[in-house]
Design a protein around this motif. Sequence first.
Motif, PDB file in Angstrom:
ATOM      1  N   HIS A 103     -28.591   4.715  -7.590  1.00 45.60           N
ATOM      2  CA  HIS A 103     -28.772   4.093  -6.280  1.00 45.60           C
ATOM      3  C   HIS A 103     -27.750   2.973  -6.084  1.00 45.60           C
ATOM      4  N   PRO A 104     -26.619   3.280  -5.428  1.00 48.62           N
ATOM      5  CA  PRO A 104     -25.634   2.235  -5.153  1.00 48.62           C
ATOM      6  C   PRO A 104     -25.994   1.467  -3.888  1.00 48.62           C
ATOM      7  N   SER A 105     -25.312   0.369  -3.679  1.00 47.10           N
ATOM      8  CA  SER A 105     -25.498  -0.393  -2.444  1.00 47.10           C
ATOM      9  C   SER A 105     -24.137  -0.781  -1.887  1.00 47.10           C
ATOM     10  N   LEU A 106     -24.137  -1.272  -0.657  1.00 42.88           N
ATOM     11  CA  LEU A 106     -22.901  -1.748  -0.055  1.00 42.88           C
ATOM     12  C   LEU A 106     -22.359  -2.940  -0.830  1.00 42.88           C
ATOM     13  N   ALA A 107     -21.038  -2.987  -0.963  1.00 42.81           N
ATOM     14  CA  ALA A 107     -20.418  -4.049  -1.749  1.00 42.81           C
ATOM     15  C   ALA A 107     -19.067  -4.427  -1.158  1.00 42.81           C
ATOM     16  N   LEU A 108     -18.689  -5.661  -1.410  1.00 43.12           N
ATOM     17  CA  LEU A 108     -17.344  -6.147  -1.130  1.00 43.12           C
ATOM     18  C   LEU A 108     -16.825  -6.716  -2.447  1.00 43.12           C
ATOM     19  N   ARG A 109     -15.784  -6.089  -2.992  1.00 40.41           N
ATOM     20  CA  ARG A 109     -15.271  -6.483  -4.309  1.00 40.41           C
ATOM     21  C   ARG A 109     -13.813  -6.923  -4.230  1.00 40.41           C
TER      22      ARG A 109
ATOM     23  N   LYS B 278      -4.794  -2.512  -1.588  1.00 43.82           N
ATOM     24  CA  LYS B 278      -4.081  -3.326  -2.566  1.00 43.82           C
ATOM     25  C   LYS B 278      -3.053  -4.211  -1.868  1.00 43.82           C
ATOM     26  N   PHE B 279      -2.816  -5.380  -2.464  1.00 48.33           N
ATOM     27  CA  PHE B 279      -1.823  -6.297  -1.915  1.00 48.33           C
ATOM     28  C   PHE B 279      -1.277  -7.154  -3.050  1.00 48.33           C
ATOM     29  N   LEU B 280      -0.382  -8.093  -2.724  1.00 51.66           N
ATOM     30  CA  LEU B 280       0.292  -8.936  -3.721  1.00 51.66           C
ATOM     31  C   LEU B 280       0.953  -8.066  -4.795  1.00 51.66           C
ATOM     32  N   ASN B 281       1.760  -7.114  -4.343  1.00 52.95           N
ATOM     33  CA  ASN B 281       2.460  -6.208  -5.255  1.00 52.95           C
ATOM     34  C   ASN B 281       1.499  -5.458  -6.167  1.00 52.95           C
ATOM     35  N   ASP B 282       0.371  -5.096  -5.616  1.00 50.58           N
ATOM     36  CA  ASP B 282      -0.676  -4.344  -6.328  1.00 50.58           C
ATOM     37  C   ASP B 282      -1.378  -5.155  -7.412  1.00 50.58           C
ATOM     38  N   ASP B 283      -1.157  -6.469  -7.440  1.00 52.51           N
ATOM     39  CA  ASP B 283      -1.865  -7.308  -8.412  1.00 52.51           C
ATOM     40  C   ASP B 283      -3.262  -7.691  -7.922  1.00 52.51           C
ATOM     41  N   ALA B 284      -3.557  -7.448  -6.664  1.00 51.01           N
ATOM     42  CA  ALA B 284      -4.875  -7.764  -6.112  1.00 51.01           C
ATOM     43  C   ALA B 284      -5.338  -6.596  -5.255  1.00 51.01           C
ATOM     44  N   SER B 285      -6.657  -6.460  -5.141  1.00 52.49           N
ATOM     45  CA  SER B 285      -7.207  -5.405  -4.300  1.00 52.49           C
ATOM     46  C   SER B 285      -8.550  -5.839  -3.744  1.00 52.49           C
ATOM     47  N   LEU B 286      -8.852  -5.308  -2.567  1.00 51.59           N
ATOM     48  CA  LEU B 286     -10.129  -5.568  -1.902  1.00 51.59           C
ATOM     49  C   LEU B 286     -10.784  -4.230  -1.623  1.00 51.59           C
TER      50      LEU B 286
ATOM     51  N   GLU C 118     -19.167   8.769 -17.357  1.00 57.08           N
ATOM     52  CA  GLU C 118     -17.898   8.663 -18.058  1.00 57.08           C
ATOM     53  C   GLU C 118     -16.655   9.143 -17.348  1.00 57.08           C
ATOM     54  N   ASN C 119     -16.694   9.471 -16.076  1.00 51.39           N
ATOM     55  CA  ASN C 119     -15.483   9.952 -15.425  1.00 51.39           C
ATOM     56  C   ASN C 119     -15.015   9.095 -14.256  1.00 51.39           C
ATOM     57  N   ILE C 120     -15.682   8.000 -13.974  1.00 48.26           N
ATOM     58  CA  ILE C 120     -15.199   7.128 -12.911  1.00 48.26           C
ATOM     59  C   ILE C 120     -14.187   6.166 -13.496  1.00 48.26           C
ATOM     60  N   PRO C 121     -12.986   6.099 -12.948  1.00 46.27           N
ATOM     61  CA  PRO C 121     -12.000   5.157 -13.427  1.00 46.27           C
ATOM     62  C   PRO C 121     -12.217   3.795 -12.816  1.00 46.27           C
ATOM     63  N   GLU C 122     -11.660   2.765 -13.457  1.00 39.92           N
ATOM     64  CA  GLU C 122     -11.654   1.458 -12.827  1.00 39.92           C
ATOM     65  C   GLU C 122     -10.799   1.547 -11.570  1.00 39.92           C
ATOM     66  N   SER C 123     -11.291   0.929 -10.496  1.00 31.92           N
ATOM     67  CA  SER C 123     -10.705   1.184  -9.186  1.00 31.92           C
ATOM     68  C   SER C 123      -9.288   0.665  -9.045  1.00 31.92           C
ATOM     69  N   ASP C 124      -8.940  -0.400  -9.777  1.00 36.28           N
ATOM     70  CA  ASP C 124      -7.647  -1.011  -9.507  1.00 36.28           C
ATOM     71  C   ASP C 124      -6.789  -1.174 -10.738  1.00 36.28           C
ATOM     72  N   SER C 125      -7.172  -0.576 -11.869  1.00 38.28           N
ATOM     73  CA  SER C 125      -6.393  -0.835 -13.066  1.00 38.28           C
ATOM     74  C   SER C 125      -5.985   0.426 -13.813  1.00 38.28           C
ATOM     75  N   SER C 126      -6.237   1.583 -13.277  1.00 38.19           N
ATOM     76  CA  SER C 126      -5.906   2.819 -13.980  1.00 38.19           C
ATOM     77  C   SER C 126      -4.488   3.257 -13.643  1.00 38.19           C
ATOM     78  N   GLN C 127      -3.590   3.121 -14.616  1.00 40.55           N
ATOM     79  CA  GLN C 127      -2.214   3.528 -14.374  1.00 40.55           C
ATOM     80  C   GLN C 127      -2.134   5.027 -14.113  1.00 40.55           C
ATOM     81  N   ASN C 128      -2.985   5.770 -14.790  1.00 35.06           N
ATOM     82  CA  ASN C 128      -2.967   7.231 -14.624  1.00 35.06           C
ATOM     83  C   ASN C 128      -3.297   7.622 -13.199  1.00 35.06           C
ATOM     84  N   ASN C 129      -4.350   7.022 -12.637  1.00 32.22           N
ATOM     85  CA  ASN C 129      -4.737   7.380 -11.280  1.00 32.22           C
ATOM     86  C   ASN C 129      -3.756   6.876 -10.244  1.00 32.22           C
ATOM     87  N   SER C 130      -3.113   5.738 -10.516  1.00 32.83           N
ATOM     88  CA  SER C 130      -2.088   5.259  -9.598  1.00 32.83           C
ATOM     89  C   SER C 130      -0.944   6.255  -9.543  1.00 32.83           C
ATOM     90  N   ARG C 131      -0.603   6.804 -10.702  1.00 32.90           N
ATOM     91  CA  ARG C 131       0.480   7.779 -10.744  1.00 32.90           C
ATOM     92  C   ARG C 131       0.088   9.052 -10.003  1.00 32.90           C
TER      93      ARG C 131
END
Length: 420
Positions: free
Chosen positions: A203-209, A151-159, A43-56
């Motif tokens: 058990h995580p694995s390597l990913a490209l998201r 992040k790119f495209l004015n932070d609307d996209a991320s890799l 319950e403590n991992i934020p979404e990587s590209d959509s958390s306004q709080n963490n961006s701040r």
Amino acid sequence: MQTKPTLLRTTLLIIVFGALQPTFPNGYVSSLISATYCSPCLENIPESDSSQNNSRQSEELPITINLKYVHETVGNFSGGERTGHVDMDNVQLFSYLDMEQILGVPSTRIFIHPFFHSGLSANAMFGTLQGVSNIETQKILSFMDLWVEKKFLNDDASLLFGLFDLNSEFDAKNSSALFVTPSQGIGSEFGMSGSNGPSIYPHPSLALRLSLKASERITVRTAVLDGKPDCDGRFVAININKNDGLLFVSQISSALSNDLSNVAGVGGWLYTARHPKMVADDPDCEDELLYGDKGAYVFFDSPELKQYTNEVKLGMCARIGFAQSGFSHVDAYGTVGLSLQNLISENETIGVALATGGIAREYQRMEHLDGFEMVCEATYAKSILPWLRVQPTLVYVVNPSSAPGLPNAFGGSLRIIVER
């Protein structure tokens, strides 16, 4: 069962965390926004590209850190495999590094998430397929996440690339972060898929998201992951083998309200490698390797579905998923959960949830199983201090492991959660 040493260790850790309360400047050790790391949920991992709080937070500080300790005592009062109780301890560190402030690399950050777990198995008492504790695993010290995001495209996209818990963004529901049973996290038909499950806890694995904000309300995500996460107990286990294939996951989610709190989504997944599949017409052929291990799911998530007063709020989450039959025990799954905040007093949440896993007919015939397993949960979480929370829970399991003759199990747990 080393109850006294465990309780002593827990008490000492609480005292240490309390003593550390005034030693850090405001914001230097910052809490990360709560989201659904429910696979099994922490319950403590934020979404990587959509958390306004963490961006701040990343704009204000080059490094943000959150430390979390969970002690859980789980007991089975009746039914299942046997009665008794066990203790578990789980420690996690969440750390973001803003590389623009540290090294001048624009719109780039690194997430480091190591964890340590110890304790005996609660599920060995209940005998379930879906489990009763979302922190349970073998004794391990490892990374759950270790990735870099651009992040790119004015932070609307991320890799994003690296070790990645896919359930932090895919098949994730914020409302279900309250619950402690694994079945309220990632769907069982998805979580039990593949040769060793998908890239989820522990058990995580390597990913490209790739993530793209298609509009103000719509977000599209897709990821390519190693098809078989390693689980050999190493601190960092990465083993790329072409025979393991790949796992493709895609999801589209849309906010249903202007405040973006109510979300609905649909997703799907597919393994490229051949996996063992039971054949309903030939139950003796259990080791046949076939393509087609895949599935799909839909979900609804509303942390604040209805607000009765300024403080009392009703939340709801629901999910249905299906998988290609024969590749794992569960090929259909549904869940619904309700939560009520601050009904009696402040800083409390009450929740009830039900999850049902449908057993694949191939396994029903081969192993003489019943058609389903159901896990019911009632929980209460109360913040005693800003950094200390207690959470008692009751669990009732119908048809544990769908095994005829195994009685329904009734038990409970008590969690002590310390966060800084």
